[in-house]
Scaffold this active site. Structure first.
Site, PDB file in Angstrom:
ATOM      1  N   HIS A 251       0.865  -1.194   0.000  1.00 24.16           N
ATOM      2  CA  HIS A 251       0.000   0.000   0.000  1.00 24.16           C
ATOM      3  C   HIS A 251       0.898   1.240   0.000  1.00 24.16           C
ATOM      4  CE1 HIS A 251      -3.306   2.574   0.322  1.00 24.16           C
ATOM      5  NE2 HIS A 251      -4.019   1.961   1.254  1.00 24.16           N
TER       6      HIS A 251
ATOM      7  N   HIS B  29      -2.735   6.837  -0.844  1.00 19.60           N
ATOM      8  CA  HIS B  29      -3.728   7.382   0.096  1.00 19.60           C
ATOM      9  C   HIS B  29      -3.170   8.036   1.360  1.00 19.60           C
ATOM     10  CE1 HIS B  29      -6.762   4.306  -1.758  1.00 19.60           C
ATOM     11  NE2 HIS B  29      -6.405   5.266  -2.588  1.00 19.60           N
TER      12      HIS B  29
ATOM     13  N   TYR C 130      -0.653   7.224   3.374  1.00 14.05           N
ATOM     14  CA  TYR C 130      -0.060   6.415   4.446  1.00 14.05           C
ATOM     15  C   TYR C 130       1.467   6.471   4.354  1.00 14.05           C
ATOM     16  CZ  TYR C 130      -4.914   5.199   4.955  1.00 14.05           C
ATOM     17  OH  TYR C 130      -6.273   5.306   5.117  1.00 14.05           O
TER      18      TYR C 130
HETATM   19  C1  LIG Z   1     -14.965   1.544   3.156  1.00 14.84           C
HETATM   20  C2  LIG Z   1     -13.736   1.672   2.279  1.00 14.84           C
HETATM   21  C3  LIG Z   1     -12.571   1.090   2.703  1.00 14.84           C
HETATM   22  C4  LIG Z   1     -11.411   1.192   1.892  1.00 14.84           C
HETATM   23  N1  LIG Z   1     -10.265   0.591   2.298  1.00 14.84           N
HETATM   24  C5  LIG Z   1      -9.180   0.626   1.492  1.00 14.84           C
HETATM   25  C6  LIG Z   1      -8.013  -0.096   1.850  1.00 14.84           C
HETATM   26  O1  LIG Z   1      -7.947  -0.778   2.860  1.00 14.84           O
HETATM   27  N2  LIG Z   1      -6.948  -0.003   1.002  1.00 14.84           N
HETATM   28  C7  LIG Z   1      -6.981   0.736  -0.149  1.00 14.84           C
HETATM   29  O2  LIG Z   1      -5.988   0.772  -0.881  1.00 14.84           O
HETATM   30  N3  LIG Z   1      -8.098   1.389  -0.523  1.00 14.84           N
HETATM   31  C8  LIG Z   1      -9.187   1.351   0.264  1.00 14.84           C
HETATM   32  N4  LIG Z   1     -10.338   1.977  -0.130  1.00 14.84           N
HETATM   33  C9  LIG Z   1     -10.387   2.615  -1.453  1.00 14.84           C
HETATM   34  C10 LIG Z   1     -10.966   1.638  -2.467  1.00 14.84           C
HETATM   35  O3  LIG Z   1     -10.057   0.566  -2.719  1.00 14.84           O
HETATM   36  C11 LIG Z   1     -11.280   2.322  -3.815  1.00 14.84           C
HETATM   37  O4  LIG Z   1     -10.120   2.854  -4.355  1.00 14.84           O
HETATM   38  C12 LIG Z   1     -12.260   3.434  -3.653  1.00 14.84           C
HETATM   39  O5  LIG Z   1     -13.430   2.947  -3.038  1.00 14.84           O
HETATM   40  C13 LIG Z   1     -12.638   4.088  -5.017  1.00 14.84           C
HETATM   41  O6  LIG Z   1     -13.226   3.134  -5.814  1.00 14.84           O
HETATM   42  P1  LIG Z   1     -13.789   3.516  -7.261  1.00 14.84           P
HETATM   43  O7  LIG Z   1     -12.630   3.962  -8.071  1.00 14.84           O
HETATM   44  O8  LIG Z   1     -14.392   2.234  -7.755  1.00 14.84           O
HETATM   45  O9  LIG Z   1     -14.799   4.583  -7.015  1.00 14.84           O
HETATM   46  C14 LIG Z   1     -11.474   1.883   0.658  1.00 14.84           C
HETATM   47  C15 LIG Z   1     -12.675   2.463   0.262  1.00 14.84           C
HETATM   48  C16 LIG Z   1     -13.793   2.339   1.050  1.00 14.84           C
HETATM   49  C17 LIG Z   1     -15.077   2.943   0.556  1.00 14.84           C
END
Ligand SMILES: Cc1cc2nc3c(=O)[nH]c(=O)nc-3n(C[C@H](O)[C@H](O)[C@H](O)COP(=O)(O)O)c2cc1C
Length: 338
Positions: free
Chosen positions: A245, A248, A250
């Site tokens: 990862h 975002h 981190y």
């Molecule tokens: C509830 C939730 C939890 C998420 N947890 C993670 C995560 O653990 N790791 C990560 O890389 N992205 C995480 N994301 C981001 C998602 O992987 C994804 O990039 C985001 O929902 C956008 O998706 P889309 O491009 O289909 O709209 C999370 C998103 C949501 C809504």
């Protein structure tokens, strides 16, 4: 005396069914329709089964049309086509994105994750787990899973087995949140670690952040090593690979972005220096489990968690070019809109 043959019995229309029977069964899936005995009306009124050979022919023609349409859909729907990702043969291109569930009490994955992940598994489909901590200082949200202890590795095993039983390909996303944390998530209530000591702006009703402690230069190899051990543990748990990862806001992203990283040592300043820690993590994991099992997630354009860069294009290109040297399996790039 001749035998009178009833007209109905001698008149045998050459319907599509007869034509179908000339084709070997394995080439014609429509022959999986329920068999009817030759020659006539068999089904009770209102039954869905075809009532005569003409009707059966029509059913078969419809089934053939459906098959043709499915084949055409596959050609025109790239998402439904196969993809060879290194040694993995994906049957389609729809991937379960990593999504935190916050249900792993004491940072240990729970049995209910067996149902959750297997429900989302398709044969030949790729799944990525929720972000999973590499060490006891990696957490910034409640009840997130980890993969640094023996107990956690054992807890992941039945979850991974369940996904494999349904033919899925399962990668573990490994993370350290860095400064996106507070004393409450840290061992002995210590300060979260980061490349900086700049605090995040508090988010009302969402999260409280504590002032991070800037890692000393000599401490950084230990964090790299935590990622390496986590990757090794993931393979021991049965995962097919890991996704680092690096997105975002981190820890890895904090090092990369010039709006966060204010270091003056070899891990700060120039683009090359800011990308040093992320690439050391990649190199350590590649050495440990092999490049063919390593993916990474990056979000150079995002400013999530106040982690932004003044030149995201240069950052993304530099990372992509550097990653090529390690021949890793994939780079999961977050779109600029995030
Ligand atoms: C509830 C939730 C939890 C998420 N947890 C993670 C995560 O653990 N790791 C990560 O890389 N992205 C995480 N994301 C981001 C998602 O992987 C994804 O990039 C985001 O929902 C956008 O998706 P889309 O491009 O289909 O709209 C999370 C998103 C949501 C809504």
């Amino acid at each position: 005396m001749g035998i009178l043959t009833p007209v109905k019995a001698t008149y045998r229309p050459r319907c599509l069914l007869d034509k179908c029977r000339e084709v070997p069964k394995e080439q014609n899936p429509t022959l999986d329709l329920p068999e009817i005995p030759p020659g006539g009306v068999h089904s009770p009124r209102n039954s869905k089964a075809p009532r005569c050979r003409f009707e059966r022919g029509r059913e078969i023609a419809k089934a053939e049309e459906r098959n043709r349409k499915m084949a055409t859909d596959q050609i025109h729907t790239p998402l439904l086509t196969t993809y060879k990702m290194g040694n993995f043969h994906l049957s389609h291109r729809i991937v379960l994105a990593p999504m935190g569930r916050l249900k792993s009490y004491n940072n240990v994955p729970q049995p209910h994750a067996i149902l959750y992940y297997s429900q989302r598994t398709t044969k030949g489909g790729l799944l990525i787990t929720e972000a999973t901590g590499v060490s006891d200082s990696a957490q910034g949200y409640p009840n997130t899973p980890g993969i640094w202890s023996k107990e956690q590795v054992e807890a992941w095993k039945p979850i991974v087995d369940a996904v494999h039983a349904k033919g899925g390909i399962f990668f573990c996303q490994i993370v350290h949140v860095g400064r996106v944390s507070n004393y409450g998530f840290q061992p002995n209530g210590q300060a979260p670690i980061s490349c900086t000591d700049k605090t995040l702006t508090p988010q009302i009703d969402v999260a409280q952040f504590s002032t991070p402690r800037r890692l000393r230069t000599d401490e950084i190899p230990q964090v790299v090593n935590d990622f390496r051990i986590a990757a090794r543990n993931a393979i021991e748990a049965g995962f097919d690979g890991v996704e680092i990862h690096g997105a975002h806001g981190y820890l890895i992203d904090q090092f990369m972005k010039d709006q966060v990283n204010d270091r003056t040592d070899k891990y700060g300043g120039s683009l090359e220096n800011r990308c040093r820690f992320p690439l050391e993590v990649v190199e350590a994991i590649v050495d440990e489990i092999g490049a063919d099992k390593v993916g990474i997630r990056l979000s150079p354009f995002a400013d999530y968690m106040e982690s932004a860069d003044s030149n995201p294009e240069a950052l993304g290109l530099y990372m992509a070019e550097s990653l090529n040297k390690y021949k890793i399996l994939y780079c999961h790039m977050v779109e600029p809109r995030m």
